[in-house]
Design an enzyme around this catalytic site. Structure first.
Site, PDB file in Angstrom:
ATOM      1  N   HIS A 221     -61.763  51.372 -12.414  1.00 36.99           N
ATOM      2  CA  HIS A 221     -60.734  51.592 -13.441  1.00 36.99           C
ATOM      3  C   HIS A 221     -61.334  52.151 -14.720  1.00 36.99           C
ATOM      4  O   HIS A 221     -60.674  52.880 -15.465  1.00 36.99           O
ATOM      5  CB  HIS A 221     -59.959  50.289 -13.711  1.00 36.99           C
ATOM      6  CG  HIS A 221     -58.946  49.987 -12.659  1.00 36.99           C
ATOM      7  ND1 HIS A 221     -57.706  49.465 -12.934  1.00 36.99           N
ATOM      8  CD2 HIS A 221     -58.969  50.167 -11.307  1.00 36.99           C
ATOM      9  CE1 HIS A 221     -57.024  49.310 -11.804  1.00 36.99           C
ATOM     10  NE2 HIS A 221     -57.778  49.727 -10.794  1.00 36.99           N
ATOM     11  N   ASP A 229     -66.983  55.090 -19.409  1.00 36.82           N
ATOM     12  CA  ASP A 229     -67.420  54.974 -20.802  1.00 36.82           C
ATOM     13  C   ASP A 229     -67.062  53.625 -21.424  1.00 36.82           C
ATOM     14  O   ASP A 229     -67.045  53.490 -22.649  1.00 36.82           O
ATOM     15  CB  ASP A 229     -66.794  56.091 -21.657  1.00 36.82           C
ATOM     16  CG  ASP A 229     -65.288  55.902 -21.819  1.00 36.82           C
ATOM     17  OD1 ASP A 229     -64.681  55.133 -21.028  1.00 36.82           O
ATOM     18  OD2 ASP A 229     -64.714  56.498 -22.743  1.00 36.82           O
ATOM     19  N   ASP A 402     -58.146  41.128   2.635  1.00 38.65           N
ATOM     20  CA  ASP A 402     -58.605  41.215   4.016  1.00 38.65           C
ATOM     21  C   ASP A 402     -58.543  39.809   4.602  1.00 38.65           C
ATOM     22  O   ASP A 402     -59.327  38.943   4.210  1.00 38.65           O
ATOM     23  CB  ASP A 402     -60.051  41.761   4.029  1.00 38.65           C
ATOM     24  CG  ASP A 402     -60.691  41.716   5.404  1.00 38.65           C
ATOM     25  OD1 ASP A 402     -60.013  41.309   6.366  1.00 38.65           O
ATOM     26  OD2 ASP A 402     -61.871  42.089   5.511  1.00 38.65           O
TER      27      ASP A 402
END
Ligand code: HEM
Length: 482
Positions: A221, A229, A402
């Site tokens: 993200h 950054d 999962d």
């Protein structure tokens, strides 16, 4: 031996050309309400803004060279059998020690970075050297004239790939001037300090493997909005009118911020003002992948990123793919970051760990139609409606992504995709195009292949929109600009 000396000298010659312009650095998640896709039945109540109808504009992406991974050679190649005495070319070791002392180091760093990103390039360079030497005229010219030297540089650069002009550097090149071992000499223990913080969070007294999943997602993200950054880390402040990325809908369920804070605090104690928060996020994502994969996914993460000063919640939705994205949209959104379809499928394997809020996939549960395995759909529906579960005040429960190996970063995700046992439409969509479907089935079959590709794709993602001293800073605290 003689050949090795020639190789070093050739490489050093390349370095001499690049010398001038070289810069040397090369709590449980907050429940969220994900928006429903526009086609959902009215029974769901979308609070997510409707997906933009115009896909993000595509940055030009240079085609990635086919990646072939030669098996790593544990032992150095045995020396060539004794040959007739080498051509006397007046070569000597350390030739550039006074005229360009960093020449060999520069070339070494360039090659190291390229090979870490794509081992096939290493093979290409060895072959380049071989082809070069076998045409005697070329080697003589190379030694004698700058023109030939430049030709070698040109070929080397072509092999390494070049920047596509949007700030992203294609695989094989030094993304944004990043280097492996960047903090050697300025903060020797930088990577160790980050790894200790991640280890402590995952395995320590109150160890939580879920935080590891959070750290991998945090890296993704961060990189997709404003580049890698650390813009995702900035907190809202009274001085800032606009809400930061953190407040954007896709980021409300991010976790792991406190691990980054702990690592940064330790780093500031040891070498203040040296290590960027963006690099801490990248190292932490790498380390979490290492630990959650049972040490199988291991790679060097080039570093040297600077921290950004811009962080806007409004930039999250247009840049981060939503869980209801179809395959074309996914491809476009990754391509906009210089990542190809293979990278997209490879990185999606991170959905073999961590959790998702029910609101992120409720559009795929009955009565809505979906291709989800009915047994999984029934189980999810039950987990999502259970009030005793983990949804907190919002009632938006979380479930494992999962079901088989929820805490292990492995290739089970791809098996789940094949058997329609995945949560999001974006996961299921990987079966919708021949290219993505074939990648899914090959990763489902080969854990090793996926692990290697995942490592390379994480490094590649780490090169997206990297900032430099010209447009960034080294933050003192990761949550605030200096
Ligand atoms: C391909 C497009 C992708 C989409 C649409 C997507 C979407 C999502 C969504 C909706 C969640 C659940 C959020 C929640 O409900 O709490 C999630 C979780 C997660 N995603 Fe992705 N994702 C994508 C790609 C990636 C990539 C590239 C990575 C990392 C390399 C990644 C890593 C993760 C991880 C580790 C989690 C679990 C986080 C946790 O447990 O805190 N995802 N993703």
């Amino acid at each position: 031996m003689a050949k090795l000396a020639v190789l070093l000298t050739l490489l050093a010659l390349v370095g001499s050309v690049t010398c001038q312009g070289y810069t040397g650095n090369a709590s449980p998640p907050t429940p969220i309400t994900y928006p429903s896709p526009p086609s959902l039945s009215p029974s769901t109540s979308p609070t997510y803004p409707p997906p933009s109808s115009t896909p993000p504009s595509l940055a030009p992406v240079s085609p990635s060279p086919p990646i072939t991974y030669p098996p790593p050679s544990p032992t150095p190649p045995s020396p060539a059998p004794a040959s007739p005495s080498p051509p006397s070319l007046g070569l000597r070791v350390g030739y550039y020690s006074s005229s360009c002392p960093k020449a060999e180091q520069i070339v070494k760093d360039t090659v190291k970075n390229a090979v870490y990103t794509n081992r096939g390039i290493g093979a290409g360079l060895v072959r380049l050297f071989f082809h070069d030497c076998f045409v005697e005229l070329v080697i003589k010219l190379a030694m004698a004239s700058m023109a030939a030297n430049k030709l070698v540089v040109f070929v080397l650069l072509a092999l390494l790939g070049s920047s596509n002009g949007d700030g992203y550097t294609s695989p094989g090149s030094i993304a944004g001037g990043l280097t492996v071992g960047h903090y050697k000499g300025t903060c020797d223990r930088a990577e160790e300090i980050v790894r200790d913080a991640v280890k402590n969070a995952i395995r320590g007294g109150r160890g939580d493997r879920g935080v590891g999943a959070g750290l991998i997602r945090l890296f993704f993200h961060d990189c997709f909005v404003q580049g890698c950054d650390a813009s995702v880390l900035l907190d809202p402040t009274p001085a800032r009118a606009a809400a930061p990325e953190k407040a954007g809908i896709p980021n409300l369920s991010l976790r792991g911020f406190e691990v980054i804070d702990a690592a940064k605090a330790a780093l500031e104690g040891e070498c203040p003002g040296v290590v960027s928060c963006a690099d801490v996020v990248a190292f932490a994502g790498r380390d979490a992948a290492y630990l959650l994969s049972g040490n199988k996914v291991y790679f060097d993460m080039p570093a040297g990123r600077y921290d950004g000063r811009v962080s806007l919640a409004s930039e999250t939705l247009p840049n981060l793919p939503p869980p209801f994205a179809g395959v074309d949209r996914l491809k476009q959104m990754f391509a906009a970051k210089g990542l190809d379809t293979d990278d997209m499928v490879t990185l999606s394997g991170a959905h073999s760990i961590g959790v998702a809020h029910c609101s992120s996939f409720s559009d795929r549960l009955p009565p809505n139609a979906s291709d989800m395995d009915p047994e999984l759909a029934a189980s999810l529906q039950q987990q999502c409606s259970s009030s005793s579960s983990n949804g907190g005040a919002s009632g938006d429960n979380t479930v494992a992504q999962d079901v088989e190996t929820p805490d292990k970063l492995d290739n089970k995700y791809y098996r789940n995709v094949v058997s329609h046992r995945v949560l999001f439409k974006s996961d299921a969509a990987l079966l919708a195009s021949p290219e993505t479907r074939s990648l899914v089935s090959s990763y489902a079959e080969s854990q090793r292949q996926w692990e290697e590709k995942f490592a390379a794709a994480m490094v590649k993602m780490g090169g997206v929109g990297v900032k430099t001293a010209a447009d960034g800073e080294i933050r003192r605290q990761c949550r605030f600009v200096n």
